[in-house]
Design an enzyme around this catalytic site. Structure first.
Site, PDB file in Angstrom:
ATOM      1  CG  PHE A 187     -48.442 -23.797 -29.293  1.00 28.93           C
ATOM      2  CD1 PHE A 187     -48.914 -23.427 -28.048  1.00 28.93           C
ATOM      3  CD2 PHE A 187     -48.332 -25.143 -29.589  1.00 28.93           C
ATOM      4  CE1 PHE A 187     -49.278 -24.380 -27.107  1.00 28.93           C
ATOM      5  CE2 PHE A 187     -48.682 -26.109 -28.664  1.00 28.93           C
ATOM      6  CZ  PHE A 187     -49.154 -25.725 -27.407  1.00 28.93           C
ATOM      7  CB  ALA A 241     -46.300 -28.120 -31.248  1.00 28.38           C
ATOM      8  CE  LYS A 242     -49.527 -23.720 -33.906  1.00 31.22           C
ATOM      9  NZ  LYS A 242     -50.653 -24.550 -34.381  1.00 31.22           N
ATOM     10  CB  THR A 243     -42.980 -24.856 -38.947  1.00 29.14           C
ATOM     11  OG1 THR A 243     -43.622 -23.586 -39.118  1.00 29.14           O
ATOM     12  CG2 THR A 243     -43.857 -25.957 -39.522  1.00 29.14           C
TER      13      THR A 243
END
Length: 374
Positions: free
Chosen positions: A181, A183-185
């Site tokens: 997704f 917004a993940k790292t």
């Protein structure tokens, strides 16, 4: 100010991202194209396992893992109540029952001291969550699982890149599952996810399930799904991957500045993130504990500072899981966390000036008198 500044990241890698996307547009293999295979090879090498299977989302990855293990109606899967809905949702989607275990107050991860009591003859798997960016005590979890003959699925949607005693998240259990997704790292520009395993048979089953249950066209050996990862999304991650370790270094640098500034301001136990011994933390979120959380968040918003709450309700408090029979107070540590946690802006491109604005706004919000409850 952005809570997560994806535009800054895009500007930094713009040329590489465009080159990778253009290559896909040129060859036109938009589903399971060569970039997907290349990415799976690179990610398997990074994690240190034999197999990586990319999929359409982190939610799909958990469901595919459960289906590959043959989990279905009448089975139970043990997990935590303090996490995103997908963790328990996928258990219900395959017809099984989520069974919750409370969390540790400092790491927010599954408390292994409580795990064995939740295992019954119907338990078919354990699904610990590596919340906010670090792994749980996976050695104890694996040991308990082995004693009961159970597989372990690490829900590592927030911890890709983290390590525990030198071993990477997604590479320490029967199956590791993560999310891409945005917004993940390590995020793409849409939905995406991946599964990791050293088990050849499980890898074959998961590859088949993600593609309608078959490895060959018009030959379906399993009931599957359309869980394929888009080639364009693989191209985006391939462009970002060479910069990933540097981004993790920057995240830890940002977290260290927050830690130093906020420890004197906050008076609750475990008020700033606690990194468990042997762990590295990737700070998918930088999460603090505050009194009067909602009021503090509102005061920060008035100052132009975005915050987020992961998660304002535990899963056993969600209406969809009311039928499980849990009551308020059954998981006191998780329930308290849901009332107190507040996540601050965190990303590799956060400047010291903006970070100081966050810290100053939080200090002012904490000094403001509490509003009497009506």
């Amino acid at each position: 100010m952005q809570f997560i500044d994806l535009q800054a990241q895009y500007r930094a890698y713009r040329d590489e991202i465009h080159r990778r996307i253009q290559a896909v547009l040129d060859h036109g293999q938009f589903i399971l194209g060569p970039e997907v295979t290349e990415l799976e090879t690179e990610l398997a090498r990074y994690v240190g396992v034999r197999h990586c299977i990319t999929v359409a989302s982190g939610t799909d990855s958990l469901e595919i893992a459960l289906r590959a293990l043959g989990i279905g109606p009448g089975d139970e899967v043990v997990t935590v109540p303090f996490t995103w809905i997908s963790t328990a949702e996928t258990i219900a989607l395959v017809g099984a029952r989520p069974v919750f275990v409370d969390i540790e107050p400092d790491t927010y991860n599954l408390n292994p001291d409580l795990l064995e009591a939740a295992i019954t003859p119907r338990t078919r798997a354990l699904m610990p969550v590596s919340l906010f960016g670090q792994m749980p005590d996976i050695e104890r979890i694996n040991e308990i699982a082995a004693r009961h003959g159970l597989p372990v699925i690490e829900d590592a949607a927030q911890s890709f890149g983290a390590t525990r005693h030198g071993r990477r998240s997604c590479g320490v259990t029967t199956i590791g599952s993560t999310s891409f997704f945005p917004a993940k790292t390590l995020g793409c520009y849409g939905d995406g996810g991946a599964l990791f395993t050293n088990d050849d048979a499980l890898a074959t089953r998961m590859r088949a399930i993600r593609n309608h249950g078959g490895l060959q066209r018009h030959h379906h050996t399993l009931v599957g799904m359309n869980g394929r990862f888009d080639t364009l999304q693989a191209a985006v991650i391939l462009a970002k991957l060479p910069h990933f370790d540097e981004e993790l270094r920057r995240r830890r640098q940002v977290a260290a500045r927050y830690d130093a500034a906020l420890r004197p301001l906050l008076d609750l136990p475990h008020a700033v993130p606690v990194v468990a011994p042997g762990n590295t933390h990737v700070y998918a979120q930088y999460t603090i504990r505050v009194r009067d959380r909602d009021q503090v968040a509102a005061r920060m918003k008035e100052q132009g500072i975005p915050t987020a709450v992961y998660y304002p309700k535990c899963l056993h408090e969600q209406p969809v899981f009311a039928g499980l029979g849990y009551r308020p107070g059954d998981f006191p540590v998780a329930e308290r966390a849901a009332r107190e946690v507040l996540s601050l802006p965190m990303h590799p491109f956060l400047t010291e000036e903006d970070q100081d604005r966050v810290i100053e706004a939080l200090a002012r919000a904490l000094r403001s008198p509490s509003t009497p409850s009506s």
